[in-house]
Design an enzyme around this catalytic site. Structure first.
Site, PDB file in Angstrom:
ATOM      1  N   GLU A 164      11.316 -23.205  28.341  1.00 54.11           N
ATOM      2  CA  GLU A 164      11.510 -21.827  27.875  1.00 54.11           C
ATOM      3  C   GLU A 164      12.392 -21.001  28.809  1.00 54.11           C
ATOM      4  O   GLU A 164      12.029 -19.923  29.256  1.00 54.11           O
ATOM      5  CB  GLU A 164      10.144 -21.159  27.653  1.00 54.11           C
ATOM      6  CG  GLU A 164       9.311 -21.900  26.621  1.00 54.11           C
ATOM      7  CD  GLU A 164       7.929 -21.308  26.400  1.00 54.11           C
ATOM      8  OE1 GLU A 164       7.601 -20.292  27.041  1.00 54.11           O
ATOM      9  OE2 GLU A 164       7.173 -21.868  25.582  1.00 54.11           O
ATOM     10  N   GLU A 271       6.258 -29.303  19.536  1.00 52.32           N
ATOM     11  CA  GLU A 271       5.032 -28.508  19.343  1.00 52.32           C
ATOM     12  C   GLU A 271       4.941 -27.995  17.909  1.00 52.32           C
ATOM     13  O   GLU A 271       4.637 -26.826  17.663  1.00 52.32           O
ATOM     14  CB  GLU A 271       4.988 -27.329  20.321  1.00 52.32           C
ATOM     15  CG  GLU A 271       5.045 -27.721  21.782  1.00 52.32           C
ATOM     16  CD  GLU A 271       4.861 -26.541  22.731  1.00 52.32           C
ATOM     17  OE1 GLU A 271       4.431 -25.453  22.282  1.00 52.32           O
ATOM     18  OE2 GLU A 271       5.157 -26.709  23.933  1.00 52.32           O
TER      19      GLU A 271
END
Length: 370
Positions: A164, A271
């Site tokens: 991220e 995910e």
């Protein structure tokens, strides 16, 4: 404001039903029933994964579903720095591996692959590294990666090395303590280099979210991949979390997967989930049948786009949980108990997402390279 995944994984919010959301989801009809399906892992030639917390391993229903349908595990929280590293880590005695060891051992015992996450994340590590001199900061950064990645060397297929890195809105990169102390790009290059030394055979990923949902963020992320490769970072794969917004336009997922594939690196849908509810907690006037149709189409598009990649680029497709009730989206006070973001419901029955995955995999891929 919704709680963050970090808060939810730490258990800082209780799973309760919010009366504020009662009646916000009109039901014109229930979801179409999904009959029995073949094990997900048996339907494709690449790994189909899920995530795990160590406490779930003691749940026989969870374990049965996980072993039946998945052949790869990602530790959901307990291999991240905030769990492993305590404030004493700068003195060399603060590493905690009890939960991650248990998950790694469980996966191996059941013949499942292991994908490890995550070594460097903007949201973690600041407290433990605070006050260190520049030289000690660099040393502890290197030592952490060497210790953690080295502990599982040869036992994991891959690592999310940097997680991220792109700003929430896609405007550039996040600013945080790693970047401030070691350099915006340099800290990432260093992380990949240290991980490569610690586990030379693991596939090393850069991983982020909202890449399909937000084209600007997807473009910034791919630009970052290019910059890191040019800087010599030994990136081995690209991870897209794929927490899908079911309202994004048709084709947007396919475009991003195609753009990411141009690097020739393995891709990991790392995910996957797809919520049927709005993330801001506002009243939702969409009908249930509409939301289910949207959910099916977006998940089907993703599964087909990934399935159409060349075989060497299909690292794995990982769902972020086994049952709906295991999902981070079903934790906390905003949960109304009705969302179905995963492939199995609370009773272990297949959901619309399971059907969408299968439908996407069954589409004609004769025009795709395989």
């Amino acid at each position: 404001m919704l709680p963050s995944r970090r808060q939810l994984c730490l258990g800082l919010t209780a799973a309760t039903t919010s009366p504020l959301l009662g009646g916000c989801f009109p039901f014109d009809e229930g979801p179409d029933p999904v009959g029995p399906i073949a094990p997900l892992k048996s339907q494709v030639p690449y790994p189909v994964g899920t995530c795990a917390m160590s406490g779930q391993l003691d749940d026989p229903d969870w374990a049965r579903l996980a072993r039946t349908h998945f052949n790869q595990i990602t530790p959901e929280w307990e291999m991240k720095m905030e769990y492993i590293l305590t404030s004493r880590a700068s003195h060399g005695d603060g590493y905690r591996f009890d939960a991650s060891d248990r998950i790694v051992d469980w996966a191996a015992r059941h013949g499942m692959g292991l994908h490890a996450t995550t070594l460097i994340w903007y949201s973690q590590g600041e407290e433990a590294f605070r006050g260190l001199s520049p030289a000690d900061y660099r040393q502890q950064f290197d030592t952490y990666i060497a210790t953690v990645a080295g502990r599982y060397a040869g036992r994991v297929r891959g690592w999310d090395v940097v997680n991220e890195a792109v700003a929430e809105n896609g405007e550039g990169l996040r600013q945080h303590h790693w970047a401030q102390s070691l350099g915006e790009i340099d800290h990432m290059v260093r992380a990949f280099e240290q991980a490569k030394q610690a586990d030379p055979n693991a596939v090393l990923f850069i991983n982020d979210y909202n890449l399909e949902n937000n084209p600007k963020k997807g473009a910034t992320f791919l630009n970052l991949v290019e910059r890191l490769l040019k800087a010599g970072a030994p990136i081995g794969g690209i991870g897209t979390q794929s927490h899908l917004d079911i309202e994004i336009p048709e084709g947007q997922i396919t475009r991003f997967i195609g753009q990411a594939a141009q690097f020739g690196l393995p891709l990991h849908v790392s995910e996957l989930d797809a919520s049927r509810r709005r993330g801001d907690g506002t009243p939702d006037v969409r009908t249930v049948s509409y939301r289910i149709r949207q959910q099916i189409e977006r998940v089907k598009e993703l599964s087909f786009a990934f399935h159409s990649l060349p075989a060497e680029q299909r690292y794995a497709l990982t769902l972020w949980g086994v049952r709906d009730t295991d999902s981070w989206l079903r934790r906390g006070r905003y949960d109304d108990g009705k969302d179905s973001p995963l492939a199995f419901d609370a009773n272990g029955h297949p959901t619309a997402i399971a059907r969408a995955l299968s439908d996407g995999w069954r589409q004609d891929t004769s025009s795709a390279t395989s």
